[in-house]
Write a protein that holds these residues in place. Structure first.
Motif, short mmCIF file in Angstrom:
data_model
loop_
_atom_site.label_atom_id
_atom_site.label_comp_id
_atom_site.label_asym_id
_atom_site.label_seq_id
_atom_site.Cartn_x
_atom_site.Cartn_y
_atom_site.Cartn_z
N GLU A 174 0.82 -1.21 0.00
CA GLU A 174 0.00 0.00 0.00
C GLU A 174 0.85 1.26 0.00
O GLU A 174 0.52 2.25 -0.66
CB GLU A 174 -0.95 -0.01 1.19
CG GLU A 174 -2.05 -1.05 1.10
CD GLU A 174 -3.05 -0.95 2.23
OE1 GLU A 174 -2.95 -0.02 3.06
OE2 GLU A 174 -3.96 -1.81 2.30
N ARG A 177 2.28 1.77 -3.54
CA ARG A 177 1.26 2.24 -4.48
C ARG A 177 0.87 3.69 -4.19
O ARG A 177 0.60 4.46 -5.11
CB ARG A 177 0.03 1.33 -4.44
CG ARG A 177 0.26 0.00 -5.14
CD ARG A 177 -1.00 -0.82 -5.27
NE ARG A 177 -1.95 -0.24 -6.21
CZ ARG A 177 -1.87 -0.34 -7.53
NH1 ARG A 177 -0.84 -0.96 -8.09
NH2 ARG A 177 -2.79 0.18 -8.31
N ALA A 178 0.84 4.06 -2.94
CA ALA A 178 0.54 5.46 -2.60
C ALA A 178 1.63 6.38 -3.13
O ALA A 178 1.34 7.49 -3.62
CB ALA A 178 0.40 5.60 -1.08
N LYS A 181 1.19 6.74 -6.93
CA LYS A 181 0.13 7.68 -7.25
C LYS A 181 0.57 9.12 -6.99
O LYS A 181 0.34 10.02 -7.81
CB LYS A 181 -1.15 7.38 -6.45
CG LYS A 181 -2.37 8.19 -6.90
CD LYS A 181 -3.62 7.75 -6.18
CE LYS A 181 -4.87 8.33 -6.84
NZ LYS A 181 -4.89 9.80 -6.92
N TYR A 185 0.44 10.58 -10.46
CA TYR A 185 -1.02 10.70 -10.69
C TYR A 185 -1.76 11.32 -9.50
O TYR A 185 -2.89 10.91 -9.19
CB TYR A 185 -1.60 9.31 -10.95
CG TYR A 185 -0.87 8.46 -11.95
CD1 TYR A 185 -0.89 8.78 -13.31
CD2 TYR A 185 -0.17 7.33 -11.56
CE1 TYR A 185 -0.23 7.99 -14.24
CE2 TYR A 185 0.49 6.53 -12.49
CZ TYR A 185 0.47 6.86 -13.83
OH TYR A 185 1.11 6.09 -14.74
N PRO A 189 -8.29 10.44 -10.73
CA PRO A 189 -9.25 9.60 -10.01
C PRO A 189 -8.71 8.19 -9.79
O PRO A 189 -7.95 7.67 -10.62
CB PRO A 189 -10.47 9.59 -10.93
CG PRO A 189 -10.36 10.86 -11.72
CD PRO A 189 -8.89 11.08 -11.92
N GLU A 190 -9.12 7.56 -8.70
CA GLU A 190 -8.57 6.27 -8.32
C GLU A 190 -8.73 5.22 -9.42
O GLU A 190 -7.80 4.44 -9.68
CB GLU A 190 -9.24 5.78 -7.03
CG GLU A 190 -8.63 4.52 -6.44
CD GLU A 190 -7.19 4.69 -6.00
OE1 GLU A 190 -6.43 3.70 -6.09
OE2 GLU A 190 -6.81 5.81 -5.57
N ALA A 191 -9.89 5.18 -10.06
CA ALA A 191 -10.10 4.18 -11.11
C ALA A 191 -9.14 4.39 -12.28
O ALA A 191 -8.60 3.43 -12.84
CB ALA A 191 -11.55 4.23 -11.60
N ASP A 192 -8.93 5.66 -12.64
CA ASP A 192 -8.00 5.95 -13.74
C ASP A 192 -6.56 5.63 -13.33
O ASP A 192 -5.75 5.17 -14.15
CB ASP A 192 -8.10 7.42 -14.15
CG ASP A 192 -9.38 7.71 -14.92
OD1 ASP A 192 -10.02 6.76 -15.40
OD2 ASP A 192 -9.75 8.90 -15.02
N PHE A 193 -6.24 5.87 -12.05
CA PHE A 193 -4.91 5.51 -11.56
C PHE A 193 -4.68 4.01 -11.66
O PHE A 193 -3.63 3.56 -12.14
CB PHE A 193 -4.73 5.97 -10.11
CG PHE A 193 -3.62 5.27 -9.38
CD1 PHE A 193 -2.31 5.34 -9.84
CD2 PHE A 193 -3.88 4.53 -8.24
CE1 PHE A 193 -1.27 4.68 -9.17
CE2 PHE A 193 -2.87 3.88 -7.57
CZ PHE A 193 -1.56 3.95 -8.03
N ALA A 194 -5.65 3.23 -11.23
CA ALA A 194 -5.51 1.77 -11.29
C ALA A 194 -5.30 1.29 -12.72
O ALA A 194 -4.47 0.42 -12.99
CB ALA A 194 -6.74 1.10 -10.67
N SER A 270 -5.83 13.52 -15.86
CA SER A 270 -6.61 14.33 -14.92
C SER A 270 -7.31 15.51 -15.58
O SER A 270 -8.38 15.94 -15.13
CB SER A 270 -5.72 14.84 -13.78
OG SER A 270 -4.70 15.69 -14.28
#
Length: 290
Positions: A174, A177-178, A181, A185, A189-194, A270
């Motif tokens: 975690e 990944r933080a 991001k 990024y 948005p979280e979905a776009d980051f994933a 973004s």
């Protein structure tokens, strides 16, 4: 598209691929422009991952030490690939291309502008590495104006030993990944980051970071250049962006035309509409000046 309009050639940055531009190209096409993208050698469909990445259980020591399968990739290969893209793009519009490079892709667009300035209407850096003659990306990255960059904290292993700068975009840690991001990024948005993270490859050959810039006033300097500053960038900090602009203007001559987005390192995700508006404005200005 009218024949008088330039074509965009959009070049991705390190660890990314052509999908970086998937939210931008529809905006450009809606304005009547053609936009071509590419997976650079060693990226996207050309990327090769170390076998240790997929071993289960995952062995972080092996992953940090395995020699990169793209270690032998060269900057010249990337330069040639983009020259071929520019030659493909030029006849589709006005005969000249607007070449856009994001982040480390800036080194490639500089090399291309030096080699084929006659095919370019403008060169555009999106938070890109634009460095003076004789300097490699790594030296610029080590400059004090880049000291707040978060991206180097993502690097895994010894780049010299493995032949590449390695990240682990698929990490389930975690904290890692933080950091990923936050580096690339922060305002995405979280979905776009994933989705974006799932597209990243592990290794960037050291050649891209070590190859010195070869830009000259007579060739590179003859191409109008633009720089899109990203004020909340944590991969290429704003202070570093401004330092590169000032340094190249001082050594090459002329003036880089600047534009500003209140964004992180990835406005193509973004703020694709705002980024596209700047690109269209550059195209319209360039056509008028031609």
């Amino acid at each position: 598209m009218t024949a008088s309009k330039a074509v965009f050639a959009l070049i991705h940055g390190g660890w990314h691929n052509h999908s970086s531009w998937s939210k931008v190209t529809p905006f450009l096409e809606a304005q009547g422009f053609t936009a071509l993208t590419i997976d650079l050698p060693g990226a996207g469909v050309h990327a090769l991952a170390p076998t240790s990445r997929d071993h289960r259980p995952f062995d972080p020591v092996a992953f940090a030490s395995e020699r990169s399968p793209v270690a032998e990739a060269t900057q010249e290969e990337r330069t040639e690939a983009v020259i071929a893209l520019v030659k493909q793009a030029a006849p589709l519009g006005s005969g000249k291309v607007i070449l856009v490079g994001h982040s480390a892709g800036g080194m490639t667009v500089s090399a291309v502008a030096e080699r084929v300035p006659e095919l370019l209407l403008a060169v555009v850096y999106l938070a890109g590495f634009m460095v003076p003659k004789g300097m490699p990306l790594l030296t610029m990255l080590q400059h004090e104006t880049m000291s707040s960059a978060l991206a180097p904290k993502l690097f895994i292993g010894d780049p010299i030993a493995i032949g590449a700068t390695r990240i682990h975009a698929g990490s389930t840690d975690e904290a890692y990944r933080a950091l990923l991001k936050a580096s690339f990024y922060a305002d995405v948005p979280e979905a776009d980051f994933a989705q974006a993270a799932s597209q990243l490859h592990c290794d960037e050959s050291n050649a891209g970071a070590l190859a010195p810039s070869e830009i000259t006033p007579g060739r590179f300097g003859s191409v109008p250049r633009h720089y899109i500053r990203c004020t909340r960038d944590c991969a290429v900090p704003l202070s570093g962006q401004d330092h590169m602009i000032a340094t190249v203007d001082g050594s090459i001559g002329g003036k880089t035309i600047t534009h500003t987005l209140e964004s992180s390192h990835s406005p193509f995700l973004s703020q694709p509409a705002n980024l596209s508006k700047i690109l269209v404005d550059i195209a319209l200005r360039s056509n008028t000046a031609q």
